[in-house]
Design a protein around this motif. Structure first.
Motif, PDB file in Angstrom:
ATOM      1  N   LYS A  52      -0.075  -6.980   7.105  1.00 48.67           N
ATOM      2  CA  LYS A  52      -0.656  -5.698   6.721  1.00 48.67           C
ATOM      3  C   LYS A  52      -2.002  -5.505   7.402  1.00 48.67           C
ATOM      4  O   LYS A  52      -2.829  -6.411   7.433  1.00 48.67           O
ATOM      5  CB  LYS A  52      -0.815  -5.667   5.207  1.00 48.67           C
ATOM      6  N   GLY A  53      -2.199  -4.321   7.954  1.00 49.27           N
ATOM      7  CA  GLY A  53      -3.479  -3.951   8.543  1.00 49.27           C
ATOM      8  C   GLY A  53      -4.194  -2.961   7.641  1.00 49.27           C
ATOM      9  O   GLY A  53      -3.780  -2.715   6.513  1.00 49.27           O
ATOM     10  N   PRO A  54      -5.260  -2.361   8.128  1.00 48.69           N
ATOM     11  CA  PRO A  54      -5.972  -1.371   7.313  1.00 48.69           C
ATOM     12  C   PRO A  54      -5.153  -0.100   7.128  1.00 48.69           C
ATOM     13  O   PRO A  54      -4.247   0.187   7.920  1.00 48.69           O
ATOM     14  CB  PRO A  54      -7.239  -1.093   8.116  1.00 48.69           C
ATOM     15  N   THR A  55      -5.461   0.657   6.105  1.00 43.99           N
ATOM     16  CA  THR A  55      -4.756   1.896   5.804  1.00 43.99           C
ATOM     17  C   THR A  55      -5.709   3.073   5.979  1.00 43.99           C
ATOM     18  O   THR A  55      -6.822   3.049   5.446  1.00 43.99           O
ATOM     19  CB  THR A  55      -4.231   1.872   4.357  1.00 43.99           C
ATOM     20  N   MET A  56      -5.269   4.076   6.737  1.00 46.02           N
ATOM     21  CA  MET A  56      -6.063   5.296   6.863  1.00 46.02           C
ATOM     22  C   MET A  56      -5.694   6.210   5.706  1.00 46.02           C
ATOM     23  O   MET A  56      -4.512   6.475   5.478  1.00 46.02           O
ATOM     24  CB  MET A  56      -5.761   6.012   8.191  1.00 46.02           C
ATOM     25  N   LYS A  57      -6.700   6.694   4.986  1.00 42.28           N
ATOM     26  CA  LYS A  57      -6.448   7.579   3.852  1.00 42.28           C
ATOM     27  C   LYS A  57      -6.699   9.016   4.273  1.00 42.28           C
ATOM     28  O   LYS A  57      -7.754   9.341   4.813  1.00 42.28           O
ATOM     29  CB  LYS A  57      -7.357   7.229   2.671  1.00 42.28           C
ATOM     30  N   ARG A  58      -5.715   9.866   4.014  1.00 45.53           N
ATOM     31  CA  ARG A  58      -5.822  11.282   4.346  1.00 45.53           C
ATOM     32  C   ARG A  58      -5.503  12.104   3.093  1.00 45.53           C
ATOM     33  O   ARG A  58      -4.865  11.615   2.162  1.00 45.53           O
ATOM     34  CB  ARG A  58      -4.842  11.650   5.473  1.00 45.53           C
ATOM     35  N   ILE A  59      -5.932  13.339   3.084  1.00 43.69           N
ATOM     36  CA  ILE A  59      -5.741  14.218   1.930  1.00 43.69           C
ATOM     37  C   ILE A  59      -4.766  15.326   2.287  1.00 43.69           C
ATOM     38  O   ILE A  59      -4.859  15.934   3.355  1.00 43.69           O
ATOM     39  CB  ILE A  59      -7.093  14.829   1.488  1.00 43.69           C
ATOM     40  N   ARG A  60      -3.821  15.587   1.382  1.00 45.49           N
ATOM     41  CA  ARG A  60      -2.830  16.655   1.542  1.00 45.49           C
ATOM     42  C   ARG A  60      -3.086  17.700   0.454  1.00 45.49           C
ATOM     43  O   ARG A  60      -2.962  17.375  -0.739  1.00 45.49           O
ATOM     44  CB  ARG A  60      -1.428  16.077   1.393  1.00 45.49           C
ATOM     45  N   PRO A  61      -3.443  18.919   0.832  1.00 43.09           N
ATOM     46  CA  PRO A  61      -3.657  19.950  -0.188  1.00 43.09           C
ATOM     47  C   PRO A  61      -2.341  20.299  -0.899  1.00 43.09           C
ATOM     48  O   PRO A  61      -1.300  20.407  -0.256  1.00 43.09           O
ATOM     49  CB  PRO A  61      -4.170  21.152   0.602  1.00 43.09           C
ATOM     50  N   ARG A  62      -2.419  20.449  -2.206  1.00 41.48           N
ATOM     51  CA  ARG A  62      -1.254  20.801  -3.008  1.00 41.48           C
ATOM     52  C   ARG A  62      -1.569  22.046  -3.852  1.00 41.48           C
ATOM     53  O   ARG A  62      -2.685  22.578  -3.793  1.00 41.48           O
ATOM     54  CB  ARG A  62      -0.859  19.632  -3.924  1.00 41.48           C
ATOM     55  N   ALA A  63      -0.606  22.446  -4.626  1.00 44.93           N
ATOM     56  CA  ALA A  63      -0.749  23.669  -5.418  1.00 44.93           C
ATOM     57  C   ALA A  63      -1.847  23.540  -6.463  1.00 44.93           C
ATOM     58  O   ALA A  63      -2.147  22.445  -6.947  1.00 44.93           O
ATOM     59  CB  ALA A  63       0.577  24.003  -6.095  1.00 44.93           C
ATOM     60  N   GLN A  64      -2.444  24.679  -6.811  1.00 48.76           N
ATOM     61  CA  GLN A  64      -3.444  24.798  -7.863  1.00 48.76           C
ATOM     62  C   GLN A  64      -4.674  23.932  -7.608  1.00 48.76           C
ATOM     63  O   GLN A  64      -5.248  23.335  -8.519  1.00 48.76           O
ATOM     64  CB  GLN A  64      -2.829  24.476  -9.234  1.00 48.76           C
ATOM     65  N   GLY A  65      -5.053  23.805  -6.349  1.00 46.45           N
ATOM     66  CA  GLY A  65      -6.287  23.103  -5.996  1.00 46.45           C
ATOM     67  C   GLY A  65      -6.229  21.597  -6.063  1.00 46.45           C
ATOM     68  O   GLY A  65      -7.250  20.932  -5.933  1.00 46.45           O
ATOM     69  N   ARG A  66      -5.051  21.046  -6.259  1.00 45.31           N
ATOM     70  CA  ARG A  66      -4.935  19.590  -6.304  1.00 45.31           C
ATOM     71  C   ARG A  66      -4.913  19.025  -4.887  1.00 45.31           C
ATOM     72  O   ARG A  66      -4.619  19.727  -3.923  1.00 45.31           O
ATOM     73  CB  ARG A  66      -3.661  19.176  -7.043  1.00 45.31           C
ATOM     74  N   ALA A  67      -5.178  17.725  -4.781  1.00 49.69           N
ATOM     75  CA  ALA A  67      -5.126  17.042  -3.495  1.00 49.69           C
ATOM     76  C   ALA A  67      -4.366  15.737  -3.674  1.00 49.69           C
ATOM     77  O   ALA A  67      -4.713  14.933  -4.544  1.00 49.69           O
ATOM     78  CB  ALA A  67      -6.536  16.777  -2.969  1.00 49.69           C
ATOM     79  N   TYR A  68      -3.335  15.532  -2.880  1.00 47.14           N
ATOM     80  CA  TYR A  68      -2.583  14.283  -2.913  1.00 47.14           C
ATOM     81  C   TYR A  68      -3.037  13.426  -1.746  1.00 47.14           C
ATOM     82  O   TYR A  68      -3.393  13.931  -0.691  1.00 47.14           O
ATOM     83  CB  TYR A  68      -1.077  14.545  -2.792  1.00 47.14           C
ATOM     84  N   ARG A  69      -2.991  12.131  -1.956  1.00 51.20           N
ATOM     85  CA  ARG A  69      -3.413  11.205  -0.901  1.00 51.20           C
ATOM     86  C   ARG A  69      -2.222  10.818  -0.037  1.00 51.20           C
ATOM     87  O   ARG A  69      -1.138  10.518  -0.542  1.00 51.20           O
ATOM     88  CB  ARG A  69      -4.030   9.963  -1.521  1.00 51.20           C
ATOM     89  N   ILE A  70      -2.436  10.813   1.282  1.00 52.39           N
ATOM     90  CA  ILE A  70      -1.451  10.287   2.233  1.00 52.39           C
ATOM     91  C   ILE A  70      -2.026   9.001   2.791  1.00 52.39           C
ATOM     92  O   ILE A  70      -3.185   8.973   3.210  1.00 52.39           O
ATOM     93  CB  ILE A  70      -1.193  11.290   3.378  1.00 52.39           C
ATOM     94  N   GLU A  71      -1.232   7.934   2.783  1.00 57.27           N
ATOM     95  CA  GLU A  71      -1.685   6.655   3.322  1.00 57.27           C
ATOM     96  C   GLU A  71      -0.949   6.369   4.612  1.00 57.27           C
ATOM     97  O   GLU A  71       0.271   6.226   4.623  1.00 57.27           O
ATOM     98  CB  GLU A  71      -1.447   5.539   2.303  1.00 57.27           C
ATOM     99  N   LYS A  72      -1.693   6.340   5.710  1.00 58.22           N
ATOM    100  CA  LYS A  72      -1.118   6.032   7.018  1.00 58.22           C
ATOM    101  C   LYS A  72      -1.371   4.553   7.273  1.00 58.22           C
ATOM    102  O   LYS A  72      -2.485   4.134   7.558  1.00 58.22           O
ATOM    103  CB  LYS A  72      -1.759   6.905   8.091  1.00 58.22           C
ATOM    104  N   ARG A  73      -0.313   3.788   7.159  1.00 60.50           N
ATOM    105  CA  ARG A  73      -0.447   2.331   7.183  1.00 60.50           C
ATOM    106  C   ARG A  73      -0.385   1.780   8.605  1.00 60.50           C
ATOM    107  O   ARG A  73       0.269   2.347   9.477  1.00 60.50           O
ATOM    108  CB  ARG A  73       0.641   1.695   6.327  1.00 60.50           C
ATOM    109  N   MET A  74      -1.064   0.652   8.792  1.00 58.62           N
ATOM    110  CA  MET A  74      -1.058  -0.059  10.072  1.00 58.62           C
ATOM    111  C   MET A  74      -0.601  -1.492   9.835  1.00 58.62           C
ATOM    112  O   MET A  74      -0.623  -1.977   8.707  1.00 58.62           O
ATOM    113  CB  MET A  74      -2.458  -0.081  10.685  1.00 58.62           C
TER     114      MET A  74
END
Length: 128
Positions: free
Chosen positions: A96-118
């Motif tokens: 396992k390498g480091p994980t890049m964390k990104r944000i995905r906008p969702r409905a009603q102002g929420r934000a879900y996390r996307i993890e781009k793994r290495m």
């Protein structure tokens, strides 16, 4: 505290060092799970068979691992003086390498996390 002089400690550590030819790819943009599907298919095979498997495998990780395997073969020929026809894959694994964390906008102002793994992929060869 370690026993002996610093040069003696280094000498002892280098004697235990693995002399098999290898290649390591750090920070590959593929998750460990997806890399392991391809690595499991080539583990223990001879180099020619492994290259053939990687050439016709549709997964993205296979193109990355194919390039890494060719690098390990070149290391074996140039640094260790081994013949490519006698080589087989002794070990291959992905850590396992480091994980890049990104944000995905969702409905009603929420934000879900996307993890781009290495992953860090290692291939170790040996002679038959």
């Amino acid at each position: 505290m370690a026993k002996g002089h610093r040069s003696q400690i280094k000498r002892e550590r280098n004697e235990k060092k693995d002399t098999r030819p290898s290649a390591k790819l750090s920070y590959a943009r593929v998750s460990v799970q997806k890399a392991c599907f391809v690595l499991d298919a080539i583990r223990g095979k001879d180099v020619a068979t492994a290259l053939a498997i990687l050439a016709y495998n549709p997964r993205y990780a296979s193109s990355v691992i194919e390039k890494l395997l060719k690098s390990a073969i070149a290391n074996a020929e140039n640094n260790n003086g081994m013949k490519a026809e006698n080589l087989y894959i002794a070990e291959c694994y992905a850590n396992k390498g480091p994980t890049m964390k990104r944000i995905r906008p969702r409905a009603q102002g929420r934000a879900y996390r996307i993890e781009k793994r290495m992953s860090h992929i290692t291939i170790v060869l040996d002679e038959k």
